[in-house]
Write a protein that holds these residues in place. Structure first.
Motif, PDB file in Angstrom:
ATOM      1  N   GLY A  71       0.827  -1.207   0.000  1.00 57.41           N
ATOM      2  CA  GLY A  71       0.000   0.000   0.000  1.00 57.41           C
ATOM      3  C   GLY A  71       0.855   1.249   0.000  1.00 57.41           C
ATOM      4  N   CYS A  72       0.227   2.381  -0.247  1.00 56.85           N
ATOM      5  CA  CYS A  72       0.947   3.654  -0.174  1.00 56.85           C
ATOM      6  C   CYS A  72      -0.027   4.743   0.234  1.00 56.85           C
ATOM      7  N   THR A  73       0.447   5.598   1.130  1.00 54.91           N
ATOM      8  CA  THR A  73      -0.401   6.697   1.598  1.00 54.91           C
ATOM      9  C   THR A  73      -0.517   7.785   0.521  1.00 54.91           C
ATOM     10  N   GLY A  74       0.343   7.725  -0.480  1.00 52.34           N
ATOM     11  CA  GLY A  74       0.349   8.748  -1.540  1.00 52.34           C
ATOM     12  C   GLY A  74      -0.797   8.559  -2.527  1.00 52.34           C
ATOM     13  N   ALA A  75      -0.883   9.492  -3.449  1.00 52.69           N
ATOM     14  CA  ALA A  75      -1.971   9.426  -4.434  1.00 52.69           C
ATOM     15  C   ALA A  75      -1.471   9.925  -5.790  1.00 52.69           C
ATOM     16  N   CYS A  76      -0.250   9.539  -6.143  1.00 50.84           N
ATOM     17  CA  CYS A  76       0.314  10.021  -7.414  1.00 50.84           C
ATOM     18  C   CYS A  76      -0.586   9.555  -8.566  1.00 50.84           C
ATOM     19  N   THR A  77      -0.882  10.467  -9.452  1.00 52.39           N
ATOM     20  CA  THR A  77      -1.910  10.185 -10.460  1.00 52.39           C
ATOM     21  C   THR A  77      -1.439   9.223 -11.549  1.00 52.39           C
ATOM     22  N   PHE A  78      -0.116   8.955 -11.589  1.00 51.26           N
ATOM     23  CA  PHE A  78       0.407   8.051 -12.615  1.00 51.26           C
ATOM     24  C   PHE A  78       0.634   6.650 -12.082  1.00 51.26           C
ATOM     25  N   CYS A  79       0.373   6.440 -10.791  1.00 49.15           N
ATOM     26  CA  CYS A  79       0.823   5.216 -10.122  1.00 49.15           C
ATOM     27  C   CYS A  79      -0.350   4.302  -9.773  1.00 49.15           C
ATOM     28  N   GLN A  80      -0.088   3.012  -9.944  1.00 47.47           N
ATOM     29  CA  GLN A  80      -1.138   2.028  -9.692  1.00 47.47           C
ATOM     30  C   GLN A  80      -1.153   1.554  -8.227  1.00 47.47           C
ATOM     31  N   VAL A  81      -0.029   1.760  -7.517  1.00 42.86           N
ATOM     32  CA  VAL A  81       0.103   1.149  -6.180  1.00 42.86           C
ATOM     33  C   VAL A  81      -1.078   1.453  -5.253  1.00 42.86           C
ATOM     34  N   PRO A  82      -1.423   2.746  -5.006  1.00 41.15           N
ATOM     35  CA  PRO A  82      -2.523   2.986  -4.054  1.00 41.15           C
ATOM     36  C   PRO A  82      -3.867   2.481  -4.567  1.00 41.15           C
ATOM     37  N   ARG A  83      -3.996   2.400  -5.884  1.00 39.24           N
ATOM     38  CA  ARG A  83      -5.272   1.920  -6.459  1.00 39.24           C
ATOM     39  C   ARG A  83      -5.368   0.406  -6.390  1.00 39.24           C
ATOM     40  N   GLY A 126       9.293  -1.447  -3.542  1.00 38.00           N
ATOM     41  CA  GLY A 126       8.263  -0.409  -3.529  1.00 38.00           C
ATOM     42  C   GLY A 126       8.828   0.994  -3.448  1.00 38.00           C
ATOM     43  N   GLY A 127       7.975   1.988  -3.645  1.00 34.43           N
ATOM     44  CA  GLY A 127       8.426   3.365  -3.672  1.00 34.43           C
ATOM     45  C   GLY A 127       8.437   4.031  -2.309  1.00 34.43           C
ATOM     46  N   THR A 128       8.268   3.235  -1.263  1.00 36.01           N
ATOM     47  CA  THR A 128       7.948   3.862   0.018  1.00 36.01           C
ATOM     48  C   THR A 128       8.632   3.193   1.196  1.00 36.01           C
ATOM     49  N   GLY A 129       9.900   2.819   1.045  1.00 36.07           N
ATOM     50  CA  GLY A 129      10.615   2.031   2.063  1.00 36.07           C
ATOM     51  C   GLY A 129      10.305   2.403   3.499  1.00 36.07           C
ATOM     52  N   ILE A 177      12.355   5.983  -1.525  1.00 37.32           N
ATOM     53  CA  ILE A 177      11.749   6.622  -0.344  1.00 37.32           C
ATOM     54  C   ILE A 177      11.076   7.906  -0.808  1.00 37.32           C
ATOM     55  N   ARG A 178       9.939   8.235  -0.224  1.00 37.64           N
ATOM     56  CA  ARG A 178       9.300   9.520  -0.559  1.00 37.64           C
ATOM     57  C   ARG A 178      10.123  10.653   0.069  1.00 37.64           C
ATOM     58  N   VAL A 179      10.174  11.794  -0.606  1.00 31.59           N
ATOM     59  CA  VAL A 179      11.004  12.886  -0.069  1.00 31.59           C
ATOM     60  C   VAL A 179      10.454  13.407   1.256  1.00 31.59           C
ATOM     61  N   GLY A 210      -0.192  14.899  -8.366  1.00 34.44           N
ATOM     62  CA  GLY A 210      -0.666  14.435  -7.051  1.00 34.44           C
ATOM     63  C   GLY A 210       0.456  13.958  -6.146  1.00 34.44           C
ATOM     64  N   LYS A 211       1.677  14.481  -6.340  1.00 35.85           N
ATOM     65  CA  LYS A 211       2.814  14.007  -5.549  1.00 35.85           C
ATOM     66  C   LYS A 211       2.675  14.338  -4.068  1.00 35.85           C
ATOM     67  N   GLY A 212       1.961  15.429  -3.769  1.00 35.37           N
ATOM     68  CA  GLY A 212       1.779  15.801  -2.357  1.00 35.37           C
ATOM     69  C   GLY A 212       3.031  16.405  -1.751  1.00 35.37           C
TER      70      GLY A 212
END
Ligand code: SF4
Length: 439
Positions: free
Chosen positions: A169-181, A214-217, A253-255, A290-292
């Motif tokens: 899962g990912c708390t993010g909501a990047c509009t190009f990414c399938q992970v949170p969806r 994943g993008g979110t270590g 890792i997310r910035v 939607g990078k946040g």
């Protein structure tokens, strides 16, 4: 009675998902072979794990499925492409698609086959309609060990033999990414002893370097809106104890999910690289993606990591439908200022069922960088605007890497070949979306 035989295949690389499914089947008492080549015993049951829309366009995969089915075998398809079963069934024509997270449905599929009572399946009914059975619940993070092949050391994905899953899962909501969806925005983490047992098993099978997937270590054990630094540090420490610090990486890792303690742990327990999905140097584009996070947050994260002696790599996405020439210049400026140790550039790809896919499909082709001919500096190379930006950014990044990188003819041609190939493949994937859009 002979045991039922399964062949689990993930083309080219042993993906973690394929190893996991193979492990679950083995744990359920079946005979399982794991492969990264398209071959299987006649009449056997194949589980094909596909992770890229490009697989839906592959003649080799289409041929393999058709031949295997004609020879009396059964083919199921799972993996990230199962987020859009209509396309998979329409293009590859397998017996069925294992939709969503497969861990819960695979044992039922193995026992019951294709039936309306098997959860998590999509298949084509007698009248050509797509039948979807009851959806499965998100998988528990408790599961048996993956099936690890003995030649795992022969593969190197950005230097690692395997990327293991520590959480989903990912708390993010990047509009190009399938992970949170696909996996949701809640973080589901595995227990540390289970992860470390798995790392030991990878080592036993010859894995030379293990990376956190994943993008979110650092979202490992994220709870109540908070990063759990201690849990992440324990994770890296435990992995390093087994593999040695030079054989562990924790790249993505997310910035906004890094701080001093996390940076220090990455330096202490891993090869010392951090990988950020930076995407753009324009706040406007980060917002529409939607990078946040803002450009200044990204900049702070890069400098903070440098202060801790870490090497910093970043990935960028060019050719977003709303990216102007000015936005693109801002991305180049970001690279000029930060002199990243490594840079990865990709063309904005509309992954099905993401907001970016909607936007790309709703952008007239004559205004879409993916299709528009480039009319600037590289006009003679006959590139599209997206391809030209990708080419330009890669050359630009090379000029600003800390170590001297000379762009030889060979490198120039490799970049050119790469961007043309990317552009062609992404346009082909986009055409597929146009074909299935609204179905
Ligand atoms: S932070 Fe990474 S994993 Fe999460 S939504 Fe964005 S790109 Fe996807």
């Amino acid at each position: 009675m002979s045991r039922m035989k399964f062949t689990v295949i993930s083309p080219e690389v042993y993906t973690y998902g394929a190893m996991l499914v193979a492990g679950i089947l083995k744990d359920n008492g079946y005979e399982v072979t794991l492969k990264r080549r398209l071959s299987a015993e006649k009449k056997s049951t194949v589980m094909l794990s596909l992770y890229s829309t490009q697989h839906l366009l592959s003649d080799e995969i289409k041929e393999f499925i058709s031949k295997h089915r004609k020879n009396g075998g059964t083919v199921y398809i799972g993996g990230p492409v199962s987020a859009y079963p209509e396309m998979v069934l329409g293009e590859l024509k397998p017996d069925a698609v294992i939709a969503g997270e497969g861990e819960n449905s695979v044992p039922y599929v193995a026992k019951l086959g294709i039936s309306s009572g098997t959860p998590g399946l999509a298949y084509t009914g007698p009248d050509g309609n797509i039948i979807r059975t009851k959806a499965v619940a998100p998988a528990s993070m408790k599961r048996p060990l993956p099936l690890i092949p003995d030649d795992i050391s022969s593969q190197s994905i950005r230097g690692a033999s395997a990327y293991i899953e520590t959480h989903r899962g990912c708390t993010g909501a990047c509009t190009f990414c399938q992970v949170p969806r696909y996996f949701g925005r809640e973080i589901r983490s595995r227990d540390l002893p289970d992860i470390l047992e798995e790392v030991k098993e990878f080592k036993k099978h010859g894995a030379t370097r293990i990376s956190v997937s994943g993008g979110t270590g650092s979202l490992y054990q994220y709870r109540n809106g908070k990063i759990n630094e201690d849990a992440f540090i324990e994770l890296l420490r435990g992995m390093a104890k087994i593999m040695g610090k030079n054989n562990v990486s924790s790249p993505d890792i997310r910035v906004d999910c890094i701080n001093e303690r996390i940076a220090q742990a990455i330096r202490e327990y891993t090869i010392g690289w951090v990988f950020f999905g930076l995407e753009s140097g324009s706040d406007k584009i980060l917002k529409v993606m939607g990078k946040g996070v803002s450009v200044s947050q990204a900049s702070d994260a890069v400098y903070r990591c440098r202060d801790f002696g870490l090497k910093v790599a970043g990935s960028f996405i060019v050719g977003h439908p709303l990216e102007t020439a000015e936005d693109f210049e801002k991305t180049k400026d970001f690279i000029t200022e930060h002199c990243l140790d490594d840079v990865f550039v990709s063309i904005a790809e509309p992954i099905p069922k993401t907001p970016l896919a909607e936007l790309v499909l709703n952008t007239p082709k004559e205004k879409s960088p993916l299709y528009m001919p480039h009319k600037g500096e590289y006009m003679a190379l006959k590139l599209t605007e997206s391809e030209a930006r990708s080419f330009d950014l890669q050359m630009h990044a090379d000029m600003f890497k800390p170590n001297l990188h000379v762009v030889t003819d060979e490198i120039f041609n490799a970049y050119l070949f790469g961007v043309r190939k990317d552009g062609k493949e992404i346009r082909a994937a986009t055409e597929l979306l146009f074909k299935y859009y609204g179905k």
